[in-house]
Design a protein around this motif. Structure first.
Motif: not given
Length: 301
Positions: A20-36, A103-105
């Motif tokens: 699937v397409a990789r998502p791009e972060p919007g305002p206030g968001q981070v993109r996480v390379a998932v480990r778990a 958003t909440t991390v």
């Protein structure tokens, strides 16, 4: 990117790997390379279609509420977190994937593994919220159904730390585990009312049903009514007049950080029931659906 996608409702076999397409972060968001990624009973109910009446899910969908990994992109207006930071928290997009938006991390402490970090968001938020709804106070007695599970084990520890006496139900193989969390253990099933009354002759002040295994009628008997009983898992709640607490709703990065620090110090015990690689999400759901997992089922990427 690789992800596990649900294209139609049904059994665990409907969870299938896809590109699937990789998502791009919007305002206030981070993109996480998932480990778990955390697997919750809620995910199984969404997958089966059982939640459609109250939580409609457009298909195809990527499931997963909890994520832990490394920030690899940030959107506008993000503060306190930078690319390269190890974080964990609530996924805005499904976490059963190589990348997810959030958003909440909170930052993951060095002494806490990815797998154990991802046990905290849903369980911590749910425990705090339901204990608040029940208004449990020091010196009171709380009955927790499903005390050995991911949410139940955190709820037990949070309540005990607040000075509450906890009686926790679990299967025969989890009695020692529940005792180690600080609760008085007992088994569920036939004779529950008598067993709990023997342990708490003065009665129980509140009931938190995490398991959803038909314990609400016994809980009503023990309470003498439906007051101060909350379930997060039993769909018969409304018929019985019991509060069903959907969620998560109160997402706090500060609270996530507090829980993570406690877990890293060993003050808060986190339990991983099993880990599966992302492509084996169906097997992870089979274990989660069984209701017999001790702690959190986790997907690793």
């Amino acid at each position: 990117m690789k992800a596990v996608v649900l294209e139609r409702f049904g059994g665990p076999e409907e969870l299938r790997p896809a590109d699937v397409a990789r998502p791009e972060p919007g305002p206030g968001q981070v993109r996480v390379a998932v480990r778990a990624a955390g697997v919750n009973p809620f995910d199984g109910k969404v997958r089966s279609g059982a939640m459609e009446a109250v939580f409609p899910t457009p298909l195809p969908a990527i499931l997963g509420l909890e994520v832990a990994g490394v920030v690899d992109a940030v959107g506008a207006d993000v503060t306190g977190v930078a690319v390269g930071d190890p974080v964990f928290g609530f996924a805005d997009t499904g976490s059963y994937a190589e990348h997810a938006l959030a958003t909440t991390v909170a930052r993951k402490p060095e002494g806490l593994s990815w797998e154990h970090a991802v046990t905290l968001p849903v369980a911590g938020e749910t425990a705090d919220r339901v204990l608040g709804l029940l208004d449990v106070r020091p010196g009171e007695t709380l009955l927790v159904h499903g005390a050995a599970g991911a949410v139940g084990s955190i709820a037990v520890q949070v309540a005990v730390a607040a000075g509450v006496r906890v009686i926790g139900t679990a299967g025969p193989g989890n009695q020692e585990h529940v005792a180690a969390l600080g609760a008085t253990p007992t088994t569920y099933g036939e004779g529950l009312v008598e067993r709990v009354r023997a342990l708490a002759p003065e009665g129980v002040d509140a009931v938190f049903d995490v398991a959803g295994k038909g314990a609400l009628p016994d809980s009503i008997t023990l309470r003498g009514g439906t007051d101060r009983i909350v379930t997060i898992a039993d769909n018969t709640a409304h018929e019985l007049g019991v509060v069903f607490a959907a969620g998560p709703q109160q997402r706090s990065a500060e609270r996530l950080a507090e829980l993570a620090d406690l877990a890293a110090q060993g003050t808060l015990r986190t339990t991983v029931a099993a880990t599966f690689p992302l492509v084996e999400a169906a097997e992870a759901h089979r274990l989660s659906d069984s209701g017999h997992a001790r702690g959190k089922v986790v997907l690793t990427v």
